[in-house]
Design an enzyme around this catalytic site. Structure first.
Site, PDB file in Angstrom:
ATOM      1  N   ASP A   1      -7.228  -5.597   2.909  1.00  0.00           N
ATOM      2  CA  ASP A   1      -7.424  -6.068   4.287  1.00  0.00           C
ATOM      3  C   ASP A   1      -8.509  -5.277   5.020  1.00  0.00           C
ATOM      4  OD1 ASP A   1      -6.196  -3.789   5.524  1.00  0.00           O
ATOM      5  OD2 ASP A   1      -4.228  -4.733   5.448  1.00  0.00           O
TER       6      ASP A   1
ATOM      7  N   ASP B   1      -2.426   3.199   8.677  1.00  0.00           N
ATOM      8  CA  ASP B   1      -1.338   3.546   7.741  1.00  0.00           C
ATOM      9  C   ASP B   1      -0.796   4.948   8.000  1.00  0.00           C
ATOM     10  OD1 ASP B   1      -1.846   1.066   6.694  1.00  0.00           O
ATOM     11  OD2 ASP B   1      -2.556   1.773   4.743  1.00  0.00           O
TER      12      ASP B   1
ATOM     13  N   HIS C   1       0.808  -1.229   0.000  1.00  0.00           N
ATOM     14  CA  HIS C   1       0.000   0.000   0.000  1.00  0.00           C
ATOM     15  C   HIS C   1       0.841   1.279   0.000  1.00  0.00           C
ATOM     16  CE1 HIS C   1      -4.245   1.500   1.502  1.00  0.00           C
ATOM     17  NE2 HIS C   1      -3.943   1.964   0.317  1.00  0.00           N
TER      18      HIS C   1
ATOM     19  N   HIS D   1       4.519   0.500   3.958  1.00  0.00           N
ATOM     20  CA  HIS D   1       3.078   0.365   3.677  1.00  0.00           C
ATOM     21  C   HIS D   1       2.220   0.761   4.882  1.00  0.00           C
ATOM     22  CE1 HIS D   1       2.312  -4.121   5.039  1.00  0.00           C
ATOM     23  NE2 HIS D   1       3.018  -3.446   5.897  1.00  0.00           N
TER      24      HIS D   1
ATOM     25  N   HIS E   1      -6.115  -0.979   8.803  1.00  0.00           N
ATOM     26  CA  HIS E   1      -5.087  -0.238   9.535  1.00  0.00           C
ATOM     27  C   HIS E   1      -5.177   1.253   9.244  1.00  0.00           C
ATOM     28  CE1 HIS E   1      -3.681  -4.345   8.465  1.00  0.00           C
ATOM     29  NE2 HIS E   1      -3.372  -4.379   9.750  1.00  0.00           N
TER      30      HIS E   1
ATOM     31  N   ASP F   1      -7.505  -0.863   0.538  1.00  0.00           N
ATOM     32  CA  ASP F   1      -6.601  -1.915   0.983  1.00  0.00           C
ATOM     33  C   ASP F   1      -7.472  -3.155   1.167  1.00  0.00           C
ATOM     34  OD1 ASP F   1      -5.057  -3.680   2.615  1.00  0.00           O
ATOM     35  OD2 ASP F   1      -3.851  -1.977   3.295  1.00  0.00           O
TER      36      ASP F   1
ATOM     37  N   ASP G   1      -9.572   0.316   4.865  1.00  0.00           N
ATOM     38  CA  ASP G   1      -8.389  -0.358   5.411  1.00  0.00           C
ATOM     39  C   ASP G   1      -8.701  -0.921   6.795  1.00  0.00           C
ATOM     40  OD1 ASP G   1      -5.550  -0.921   5.988  1.00  0.00           O
ATOM     41  OD2 ASP G   1      -5.076   0.693   4.591  1.00  0.00           O
TER      42      ASP G   1
ATOM     43  N   GLU H   1      -2.495  -4.186  -1.739  1.00  0.00           N
ATOM     44  CA  GLU H   1      -2.138  -5.275  -0.807  1.00  0.00           C
ATOM     45  C   GLU H   1      -2.598  -6.648  -1.273  1.00  0.00           C
ATOM     46  OE1 GLU H   1      -0.080  -5.291   1.724  1.00  0.00           O
ATOM     47  OE2 GLU H   1       0.249  -3.141   1.952  1.00  0.00           O
TER      48      GLU H   1
HETATM   49 MN   LIG Z   1      -3.168  -0.101   4.052  1.00  0.00          MN
END
Ligand SMILES: [Mn+2]
Length: 296
Positions: free
Chosen positions: A229, A127, A99, A140, A125, A227, A123, A272
């Site tokens: 995830d 980031d 990412h 990332h 996360h 992303d 996402d 990702e």
């Molecule tokens: Mn990310």
């Protein structure tokens, strides 16, 4: 519907598992993409930037400075390609790769726009790390901070020296794994963050609508950085750092179709993807479903 120009970001050295270099080549040759073309969804694959063109030997042996230089270089190239698409008013899709690609993608968009950029960030996360706060050293985990102008200059000064986005024009959705330093930073500067718990409680559609209103209010255009995830691993097992209890990808695709013809939607990024971790091509299908939703 606008035709879609796809750019591959074969980035791996910014991530936890460097095998995500293979994301664009795997998707480019996937049955899922062939299926889209059979449905007459017009996708032109214009170019792939692969970070392996910039080093030899095993990527894990790269020193910190070398890795940072490669990430800087590939993001400049990616940013220039994306900038050209936006200048031509051509909708783009970036397929990655770790990412850190978001730094190049959205720096390119910001540089092309006559006005501010709006961004919806899907996402697990935040980031939003810098090298001072990171627990992993992986870039990332830093693109949100870099786009806001915080972090190493090799990441914050892609194409231009200015921050690429204002905090009020950025909205994160699906967050459920983060460090306190990131949460404090985003809270202090006023970035909107919707956790996966809030998605569950208030509904994805409500939050996406609210995000859309926010990021289009005072901007010249907007996009999505997705992303994989951010979704529940059920829909995207082929990703390096999956986290349980994510967004329902089918719900997401159903909702975003309403913006398929929106001229404010400049493009989107799906990042990702690690094809080596995919199960039964489930992740590839989810990626194709996202493209279909935006291009219907
Ligand atoms: Mn990310």
């Amino acid at each position: 519907m606008k035709a879609l120009n796809i750019i591959g970001a074969g980035f791996g050295v910014g991530g936890f598992n460097h095998a995500s270099h293979d994301a664009p080549s795997a998707f480019q040759h996937s049955d899922a993409l062939k299926q889209l073309q059979q449905e007459k969804i017009i996708c032109d694959w214009i170019q792939t930037i692969d970070d392996r063109s910039f080093f030899s030997g095993p990527s894990k042996a790269l020193k910190h400075e070398e890795r940072l230089n490669i990430i800087h270089h590939v993001n400049v190239l990616l940013g220039q390609l994306v900038l050209q698409q936006v200048q031509k008013q051509q909708r783009f899709c970036v397929i990655g790769g770790d990412h850190s690609s978001a730094i190049g993608t959205w720096s390119g968009v910001a540089s092309a726009l006559d006005g501010d950029l709006g961004l919806i960030w899907i996402d697990a996360h935040m980031d939003a790390h810098t090298f001072e706060t990171t627990h992993t050293q992986n870039v990332h985990g830093m693109p949100v901070a870099a786009l806001l102008g915080k972090g190493h200059e090799k990441l914050t000064q892609i194409l231009t020296r200015q921050p690429k986005i204002k905090p009020e024009n950025l909205c994160l959705i699906g967050i459920r794994s983060f460090e306190r330093e990131e949460a404090d930073f985003l809270k202090n500067i006023g970035v909107t963050v919707y956790s996966s718990k809030e998605v569950e409680q208030q509904g994805l559609e409500t939050l996406l609508q609210r995000a859309y209103q926010q990021v289009t209010r005072n901007t010249a255009g907007f996009g999505f950085s997705i992303d994989l995830d951010g979704f529940d691993p059920e829909y995207a097992p082929g990703t390096g750092t999956p986290v349980a209890e994510g967004i329902d990808a089918n719900d997401f695709c159903r909702i975003v179709t309403q913006w398929a013809d929106d001229p404010k939607l400049l493009g989107f990024e799906i990042a990702e993807f690690n094809p080596h971790l995919d199960l039964d091509k489930i992740t590839e299908k989810t990626m194709a479903n996202i493209i279909r939703a935006f291009q219907q």
